[in-house]
Motif scaffolding. Structure first.
Motif, PDB file in Angstrom:
ATOM      1  N   CYS A  52      -6.636  -1.533   4.344  1.00  0.00           N
ATOM      2  CA  CYS A  52      -6.685  -0.740   3.113  1.00  0.00           C
ATOM      3  C   CYS A  52      -7.576   0.495   3.230  1.00  0.00           C
ATOM      4  CB  CYS A  52      -7.201  -1.599   1.959  1.00  0.00           C
ATOM      5  SG  CYS A  52      -6.201  -3.057   1.617  1.00  0.00           S
ATOM      6  N   LEU A 107       0.823  -1.210   0.000  1.00  0.00           N
ATOM      7  CA  LEU A 107       0.000   0.000   0.000  1.00  0.00           C
ATOM      8  C   LEU A 107       0.857   1.260   0.000  1.00  0.00           C
ATOM      9  CD1 LEU A 107      -2.740  -1.110   2.546  1.00  0.00           C
ATOM     10  CD2 LEU A 107      -3.074  -0.693   0.095  1.00  0.00           C
ATOM     11  N   ASN A 112      -8.246   5.781  -2.384  1.00  0.00           N
ATOM     12  CA  ASN A 112      -8.278   5.575  -3.828  1.00  0.00           C
ATOM     13  C   ASN A 112      -8.040   4.129  -4.235  1.00  0.00           C
ATOM     14  OD1 ASN A 112      -8.762   8.290  -4.344  1.00  0.00           O
ATOM     15  ND2 ASN A 112      -6.589   8.758  -4.195  1.00  0.00           N
ATOM     16  N   SER A 113      -7.957   3.244  -3.250  1.00  0.00           N
ATOM     17  CA  SER A 113      -7.690   1.850  -3.586  1.00  0.00           C
ATOM     18  C   SER A 113      -8.983   1.107  -3.874  1.00  0.00           C
ATOM     19  CB  SER A 113      -6.924   1.164  -2.450  1.00  0.00           C
ATOM     20  OG  SER A 113      -7.666   1.212  -1.257  1.00  0.00           O
ATOM     21  N   LYS A 114      -8.933   0.263  -4.887  1.00  0.00           N
ATOM     22  CA  LYS A 114     -10.051  -0.608  -5.229  1.00  0.00           C
ATOM     23  C   LYS A 114      -9.681  -1.997  -4.739  1.00  0.00           C
ATOM     24  CE  LYS A 114     -10.916   2.047  -9.381  1.00  0.00           C
ATOM     25  NZ  LYS A 114     -10.764   2.061 -10.829  1.00  0.00           N
ATOM     26  N   ILE A 115     -10.553  -2.585  -3.924  1.00  0.00           N
ATOM     27  CA  ILE A 115     -10.237  -3.857  -3.281  1.00  0.00           C
ATOM     28  C   ILE A 115     -11.270  -4.898  -3.663  1.00  0.00           C
ATOM     29  CG2 ILE A 115      -9.806  -5.018  -1.074  1.00  0.00           C
ATOM     30  CD1 ILE A 115      -7.946  -2.603  -1.600  1.00  0.00           C
ATOM     31  N   LEU A 172       1.275   0.725  -4.564  1.00  0.00           N
ATOM     32  CA  LEU A 172      -0.049   1.127  -5.025  1.00  0.00           C
ATOM     33  C   LEU A 172      -0.045   2.503  -5.685  1.00  0.00           C
ATOM     34  CD1 LEU A 172      -3.079   0.265  -4.969  1.00  0.00           C
ATOM     35  CD2 LEU A 172      -3.277   1.642  -2.899  1.00  0.00           C
ATOM     36  N   ILE A 215      -6.470  -4.032  -6.055  1.00  0.00           N
ATOM     37  CA  ILE A 215      -5.826  -4.991  -5.159  1.00  0.00           C
ATOM     38  C   ILE A 215      -6.786  -6.146  -4.939  1.00  0.00           C
ATOM     39  CG2 ILE A 215      -4.956  -5.418  -2.837  1.00  0.00           C
ATOM     40  CD1 ILE A 215      -4.014  -2.576  -2.736  1.00  0.00           C
ATOM     41  N   ASP A 240      -5.225   1.476  -9.128  1.00  0.00           N
ATOM     42  CA  ASP A 240      -4.833   0.065  -9.129  1.00  0.00           C
ATOM     43  C   ASP A 240      -5.883  -0.774  -8.408  1.00  0.00           C
ATOM     44  OD1 ASP A 240      -2.505   0.640 -10.464  1.00  0.00           O
ATOM     45  OD2 ASP A 240      -1.198   0.420  -8.722  1.00  0.00           O
ATOM     46  N   HIS A 289      -2.798   5.292  -7.855  1.00  0.00           N
ATOM     47  CA  HIS A 289      -4.214   5.631  -8.004  1.00  0.00           C
ATOM     48  C   HIS A 289      -4.844   4.761  -9.091  1.00  0.00           C
ATOM     49  CE1 HIS A 289      -7.835   8.044  -7.953  1.00  0.00           C
ATOM     50  NE2 HIS A 289      -7.752   8.112  -9.277  1.00  0.00           N
ATOM     51  N   PHE A 337      -6.491   4.067   2.598  1.00  0.00           N
ATOM     52  CA  PHE A 337      -6.081   4.418   1.238  1.00  0.00           C
ATOM     53  C   PHE A 337      -7.351   4.567   0.404  1.00  0.00           C
ATOM     54  CE2 PHE A 337      -2.532   2.535   3.281  1.00  0.00           C
ATOM     55  CZ  PHE A 337      -1.441   3.212   2.792  1.00  0.00           C
TER      56      PHE A 337
END
Length: 170
Positions: free
Chosen positions: A69, A24, A74-77, A28, A34, A32, A30, A72
């Motif tokens: 996560c 992370l 802007n993270s797509k999980i 990582l 995960i 991306d 913007h 964060f």
């Protein structure tokens, strides 16, 4: 910028959590994606309730990783929980199916990477992506430097990296 698919192996081990945090903070970008991947051991019993219980426990473990996560935004999980072998074959197959650009693994004594290394000469050839094995500090006297060892396999253009994190860089 292309969206990268980063797979992080979810295990009930501090090394796996450290690997996620490292990814992370250091990997990582913007946009991306995960994928938190947990593979629970195949059961000899085909009892559907036992399998369901293992799947639920794996999903709950993955949710605890997803909480890491949350800082964060802007993270797509996404979470993937599957039954499979503990030698890494199932993980390798799923990583290829997902089309991951990078696999992040917490390196510890029971890591599937060791089992996979015993069975295959070149571990990176089992994955069609970069493999980052993150090893947390083992002693409080660790230096503040991060040691990175990189091995390139020229026949497949894939690489395997071993990152040792010192105590101050978690």
């Amino acid at each position: 910028m292309d969206v990268r698919k980063i797979v992080v192996v979810v295990e009930d081990a501090d090394a796996a959590r450290t690997a996620l945090r490292w990814a992370l903070h250091n990997l990582l970008r913007h946009g991306d994606l995960i994928t938190l991947l947990h593979v629970f051991p195949s059961l000899r019993s085909r009892n559907k309730n036992k399998i369901r219980l293992h799947r639920v426990k794996g999903f709950q473990l993955a949710l605890s990783f997803k909480e890491i996560c949350n800082n964060f935004p802007n993270s797509k999980i996404e979470i993937v929980v599957r039954e499979g072998d503990q030698e890494g074959g199932t993980i390798a197959r799923l990583v290829r199916e997902i089309g991951a650009s990078t696999l992040v693994v917490g390196l510890h004594d029971q890591s599937f990477l060791y089992k996979l290394a015993m069975a295959h000469n070149n571990i990176a050839s089992n994955f069609n992506c970069k493999v980052l094995a993150i090893k947390p500090p083992t002693t409080p006297l660790a230096t503040r430097n991060t040691n990175i060892r990189l091995t390139m396999d020229s026949s497949t253009n894939m690489d395997f990296s071993h990152v040792e994190i010192s105590d101050g860089l978690r």
